[in-house]
Design an enzyme around this catalytic site. Structure first.
Site, mmCIF file in Angstrom:
data_model
loop_
_atom_site.group_PDB
_atom_site.id
_atom_site.type_symbol
_atom_site.label_atom_id
_atom_site.label_comp_id
_atom_site.label_asym_id
_atom_site.label_seq_id
_atom_site.Cartn_x
_atom_site.Cartn_y
_atom_site.Cartn_z
ATOM 1 C CB CYS A 192 15.243 7.330 -5.082
ATOM 2 S SG CYS A 192 13.813 7.930 -5.981
ATOM 3 C CB CYS A 218 20.784 -2.612 -4.071
ATOM 4 S SG CYS A 218 20.619 -1.460 -2.698
#
Lengths: 136, 407
Positions: free
Chosen positions: A37, A105
């Site tokens: 990912c 994030c």
């Protein structure tokens, strides 16, 4: 893509890069994400008398992922374990001025914090060390 | 660590600057000789028409074609659309099957997908780990109703050069039209539409030191005569194949750009290839856990696509401040997927996220290559120190066996 000054600062001068002894009783480790990912964060805390004395990170990921985890360690140090539970990804988004495409994030950083805290608490509650990758 | 003044351009496969001499040839057609080449009744128009005719001659000669076989467009994307959609519409009565391959540019794959949605059958050939299709699979994929095969000449991401002469021979033998997207190769590699049996060829000016916004499509007129249905209507320019006012300075610039590339082609490609090899050597000597993507034996001289395991592409680009390169990482594109080209080559997603494409060109110097290499090496080293994957790999952990939590 333009990065905020704070992201650039954390990227260029990351705080608390490194590793703590994951087998130590007073260390909690969180590892989240996956290489395919494009993001893997490892976040560790060392706790003394209910207070986070030290925090370290290592991150494979974009500049925003590095900055999110660097910021997380900065915020964790000196906090009580209880207080550390209150860190939210939206606080990270706001502090680093992350654009929408980088919000994941901050989510990853929050997950890493929670996993590190859970790992530490597991170690306190049980005699046998618990692996950090229990969520897999 | 950043030096804001420094700017090194190593992204020539994305676009190139206009060569100063090319610009000089274009300038008169922007001002004094600004006429519309379709104006048949005055000197301004005649002057422009003459310039367009000359440009057409030059570009045709550059690929062994006739001037009448060149159709000017706005760029390779339009040329690819005209080739695929134009041929599909014209030849639909013969059949509705086309063949292409997995590593083509989106300007091929998207029109093909569009046709698929309209009821066409599209065969997308797989490629091997170097980026080549299997000629046996190509032969096996050809059917009675196959009307077009489109295989690119040089790949934009990994630089792999397809054997288009062999593919062209198969297409000719089987009586199927052959289109090639030569955007990355015109001016760099030798192209002869007759010996290579190419029926349709797309190219763009801005990849070979010409201006942006102009391209061409070669359309074979004899043996066989290729017929296309236009996709842009309105005025009947370019023999009805592509309406719209001619970009006179653009086509003049494109012709001069090709002329210059061809005059110095062998020396220039040898020089650029030498610099590319030097860059590859500097990087692979200094760093372990690297992987060259593509085919090192049959690759565009300008291209170096390399993965640096355990570091993520976008963070590398951030650390290479002032150096312009591309990454196969998802984070640098609008989609969340890493490069579909690298995926087609069987490069794992984690290594696709760690890939950088360097592409060198006419104005690249050895000093720039050395500085870019030094900067890349220090960025990779710094990020590996920060990478949990590198740490685990050094500890002997098999990363493929770890249960990742994903996201």
């Amino acid at each position: 893509m333009a990065y905020s000054d704070k992201v650039i600062d954390h990227y260029e001068n990351p705080r608390n890069v490194g590793s703590l002894d994951k087998d130590s009783q007073d260390v909690g480790t969180g590892i989240v994400g996956a290489p395919e990912c494009g993001d893997v964060m490892k976040l560790q805390i060392q706790v003394e008398e209910g207070v986070i004395k030290d925090a370290k990170f290592k991150t494979f990921g974009c500049g925003s992922a590095i900055a999110s985890s660097s910021l997380a360690t900065e915020w964790l140090k000196g906090r009580s374990v209880e207080d550390a539970q209150k860190i939210r990804n939206v606080d990270i988004v706001e502090e680093l001025a992350l654009p929408p495409v980088k919000i994941h994030c901050s989510v990853l950083a929050e997950d890493a914090i929670r996993q590190a805290l859970a790992d530490y608490q597991n170690k306190q509650g049980e005699t046998a060390p618990v692996a950090a990758k229990e969520e897999a | 660590m950043s030096q804001p003044q420094r700017r090194i351009y190593l992204d020539y496969q994305a676009t190139t600057p206009v060569d100063p001499q090319v610009l000089d040839t274009m300038m008169p057609y922007l001002q004094g000789s600004f006429g519309n080449s379709a104006s048949r009744n005055h000197a301004f128009g005649w002057e422009a028409e003459k310039a367009v005719d000359q440009a057409r001659e030059t570009l045709a000669a550059g690929i062994g074609a006739k001037a009448r076989e060149i159709v000017f467009t706005s760029g390779a994307t339009e040329s690819n659309n005209l080739a695929i959609l134009g041929a599909a519409r014209m030849y639909a009565p013969k059949g509705k099957h086309l063949i292409t391959c997995a590593t083509e540019h989106k300007a091929i794959l998207d029109p093909a997908l569009f046709l698929e949605n309209q009821g066409w059958d599209v065969t997308v050939l797989a490629v091997d780990e170097k980026g080549h299709i299997s000629l046996e699979e190509l032969v096996a994929a050809i059917r009675e109703d196959t009307v077009l095969i489109s295989i690119m000449h040089g790949n934009n991401e990994v630089g792999t050069l397809h054997d288009i002469a062999a593919i062209g021979a198969i297409c000719r033998e089987r009586g199927v039209l052959f289109h090639t997207d030569a955007t990355q190769t015109l001016g760099k590699e030798e192209i002869d539409v007759n010996s290579m049996n190419i029926d349709l060829l797309s190219a763009s000016a801005h990849k070979m030191y010409g201006p942006k916004g102009v391209g061409m499509l070669y359309v074979r007129r004899r043996a066989p005569r290729v017929r296309l249905e236009p996709i842009v209507h309105g005025g009947g320019h370019e023999r009805g194949l592509r309406s719209g006012t001619m970009n006179v300075p653009g086509v003049v610039g494109m012709a001069e750009a090709l002329r210059q590339c061809q005059v110095q082609r062998e020396q220039e490609q040898a020089r650029i290839g030498g610099l590319r090899d030097r860059l590859q050597e500097l990087l692979t000597d200094a760093l372990d856990y690297t992987q060259i993507n593509g085919d090192v034996e049959s690759r565009l001289a300008c291209n170096l696509n390399i993965s640096f395991a355990y570091v993520e592409g976008e963070s590398m680009l951030m650390g290479m401040d002032g150096i312009a390169v591309s990454s196969g990482s998802a984070c640098t594109s609008a989609s969340l997927e890493p490069s579909y080209v690298l995926r087609a080559l069987g490069v794992g997603d984690e290594l696709a996220h760690s890939s950088i494409r360097f592409s060198l060109g006419r104005f690249t110097t050895l000093e720039e290559v050395e500085e870019a290499a030094a900067c890349t090496i220090s960025a990779v080293r710094r990020l590996r120190e920060m990478s949990p994957l590198y740490e685990m790999a050094m500890e002997g952990v098999d990363l493929s066996k770890v249960q990742w939590s994903g996201h």
